[in-house]
Design a protein around this motif. Structure first.
Motif, short mmCIF file in Angstrom:
data_model
loop_
_atom_site.label_atom_id
_atom_site.label_comp_id
_atom_site.label_asym_id
_atom_site.label_seq_id
_atom_site.Cartn_x
_atom_site.Cartn_y
_atom_site.Cartn_z
N GLN A 1 -19.32 15.43 -11.91
CA GLN A 1 -20.31 15.73 -12.94
C GLN A 1 -20.13 14.75 -14.09
OE1 GLN A 1 -20.01 17.24 -16.22
NE2 GLN A 1 -22.16 17.77 -16.53
N ASP A 2 -21.23 14.12 -14.53
CA ASP A 2 -21.21 13.24 -15.69
C ASP A 2 -20.11 12.17 -15.52
OD1 ASP A 2 -22.47 13.20 -18.64
OD2 ASP A 2 -20.32 12.84 -18.84
N TYR A 3 -19.15 12.07 -16.43
CA TYR A 3 -18.09 11.06 -16.33
C TYR A 3 -17.31 11.18 -15.02
CZ TYR A 3 -18.25 9.33 -21.20
OH TYR A 3 -18.62 8.74 -22.40
N GLY A 4 -17.25 12.36 -14.45
CA GLY A 4 -16.55 12.51 -13.19
C GLY A 4 -17.14 11.67 -12.08
N GLN B 1 -13.67 8.25 -27.66
CA GLN B 1 -14.99 8.46 -27.06
C GLN B 1 -15.89 7.24 -27.26
OE1 GLN B 1 -15.12 10.84 -25.09
NE2 GLN B 1 -13.38 12.05 -25.82
N LEU B 2 -15.82 6.62 -28.40
CA LEU B 2 -16.62 5.42 -28.64
C LEU B 2 -16.20 4.29 -27.70
CD1 LEU B 2 -16.74 5.45 -32.54
CD2 LEU B 2 -18.65 5.91 -31.00
N LYS B 3 -14.91 4.19 -27.43
CA LYS B 3 -14.43 3.17 -26.50
C LYS B 3 -14.98 3.41 -25.09
CE LYS B 3 -11.67 -0.23 -25.04
NZ LYS B 3 -11.85 -0.11 -23.58
N LEU B 4 -15.00 4.67 -24.66
CA LEU B 4 -15.55 4.97 -23.34
C LEU B 4 -17.05 4.73 -23.30
CD1 LEU B 4 -13.43 8.11 -22.42
CD2 LEU B 4 -13.44 5.91 -21.22
N LEU C 1 -14.09 16.91 -10.71
CA LEU C 1 -13.97 15.89 -11.75
C LEU C 1 -15.00 16.14 -12.84
CD1 LEU C 1 -13.47 12.80 -9.40
CD2 LEU C 1 -11.70 14.09 -10.65
N HIS C 2 -14.51 16.47 -14.02
CA HIS C 2 -15.37 16.89 -15.13
C HIS C 2 -15.99 15.70 -15.86
CE1 HIS C 2 -12.85 15.75 -18.59
NE2 HIS C 2 -11.80 16.06 -17.83
N GLY C 3 -16.93 16.04 -16.76
CA GLY C 3 -17.61 15.03 -17.55
C GLY C 3 -17.31 15.12 -19.03
N PHE C 4 -18.11 14.40 -19.81
CA PHE C 4 -18.04 14.41 -21.27
C PHE C 4 -18.91 15.56 -21.78
CE2 PHE C 4 -20.41 13.36 -25.11
CZ PHE C 4 -19.41 13.04 -26.02
N HIS D 1 -9.16 14.60 -17.63
CA HIS D 1 -9.00 13.17 -17.81
C HIS D 1 -8.16 12.88 -19.06
CE1 HIS D 1 -11.98 13.13 -14.76
NE2 HIS D 1 -13.01 13.33 -15.55
N ILE D 2 -7.50 11.75 -19.07
CA ILE D 2 -6.73 11.35 -20.25
C ILE D 2 -7.69 11.26 -21.45
CG2 ILE D 2 -5.39 9.46 -21.28
CD1 ILE D 2 -3.91 11.09 -19.13
N GLY D 3 -7.25 11.86 -22.57
CA GLY D 3 -8.09 11.91 -23.77
C GLY D 3 -8.97 13.14 -23.84
N PHE D 4 -8.94 13.97 -22.79
CA PHE D 4 -9.78 15.16 -22.72
C PHE D 4 -8.90 16.39 -22.45
CE2 PHE D 4 -12.52 11.66 -21.70
CZ PHE D 4 -13.78 11.99 -22.19
N GLY D 5 -9.41 17.54 -22.83
CA GLY D 5 -8.76 18.79 -22.49
C GLY D 5 -7.31 18.84 -22.92
#
Length: 289
Positions: A103-106, A203-206, A33-36, A61-65
């Protein structure tokens, strides 16, 4: 399936979720599970290094990659919502029990998965994936929490600064003794995705939702104490986002936690892939045997 890495998509709750997959589906599962601000791209070298022994799955994650990036109107962009999609993907793939690398957000996504069903988690590897307030490094988090407590143009400005090429690069090379070990492809790749129209608002919402993760910490600590889940911390000791205090704190609730501080930064895989891989293979080889 072998050690070849497959690049796939699945539809979860009407959203296209991209994931990388390798290894025998009958082997013990390991979910990465990856991070920001990255994606499963951060695991591109680790996946084949584990896939001879494990069924390895690394979603974006949704919104990433490469996963879907719906608008704020079409998706809530909370850590609860990201977790729901991750759980849905694992259900779709028939993965009932798994070890996880966070890691991080993960990490907050992984903690939520564990709180939903602690029996599903066979082991945890945390690489700068935080679960303790001791892990927050100033001044980085001062700015984040100022924004979450009072979102306004003045507190938002530093958060927008965190979306710039300079800070994206900083996350990769800060704390790394030999930055030449870190490929610039990392921050070029991440920045291209951050720069997509509308991704800044996501990203600001997260960022604004991040305090919900801290609110869960007491429950997470109780989960650690109750489950005694095997945990390996392989932590970039020079990370100025999640410092080494966040690694050593795991030992408070998990006395058998295996903690290794590595002379690297936030994305320690980039400079210490082989060291981290050896720790993971040794750890999983013992606790999943």
């Amino acid at each position: 399936m072998g050690s070849e890495v497959h690049h796939r998509t699945a539809t979860v709750n009407g959203l296209e979720v991209f994931y990388r997959e390798a290894g025998d589906p009958q082997a013990p599962a390991v979910v990465l599970l990856h991070g920001f601000p990255t994606s499963s791209h951060m695991f591109r070298h680790l996946i084949p290094a584990l896939a001879d022994r494990y069924h390895v799955i690394a979603p974006d994650h949704i919104g990433f990659g490469q996963s879907a990036m719906p608008t704020l109107q079409d998706f809530p962009y909370t850590f609860d919502a990201l977790t729901e999609v991750t759980a849905g993907l694992l259900q779709h793939l028939g993965v009932d029990r798994f070890a996880m690398y966070v890691q991080d957000y993960g990490a907050p996504i992984g903690w939520r998965l564990a709180l939903q069903d602690s029996d599903r988690i066979t082991a945890i590897i945390t690489q700068n994936g935080n679960a303790y307030e001791e892990g927050f490094v100033k001044p980085f988090w001062d700015g984040v929490f100022a924004y979450t407590q009072n979102p306004n143009p003045d507190t938002e400005a530093p958060m927008r600064g965190a979306l710039t090429p300079e800070i994206t690069r900083w996350q990769y090379v800060n704390g790394v003794a030999d930055p030449s070990l870190v490929s610039p492809d990392n921050w070029v790749h991440d920045q291209a995705l951050l720069d997509r129209p509308g991704n800044d608002e996501i990203q600001l919402k997260l960022f604004r939702d991040y305090p919900t993760n801290v609110d869960l910490y007491p429950q997470v600590h109780q989960y650690f104490r109750d489950s005694r889940v095997p945990l390996l911390a392989v932590w970039g000791a020079n990370d100025e986002i999640f410092g080494p205090g966040g690694a050593t704190a795991f030992g408070r609730d998990l006395p058998d936690a295996e903690i290794h501080l590595i002379e690297s930064g936030h994305f320690a895989l980039e400079s210490h892939l082989h060291t981290i891989t050896e720790h993971i293979r040794d750890f999983l080889g013992r606790v999943l045997a």
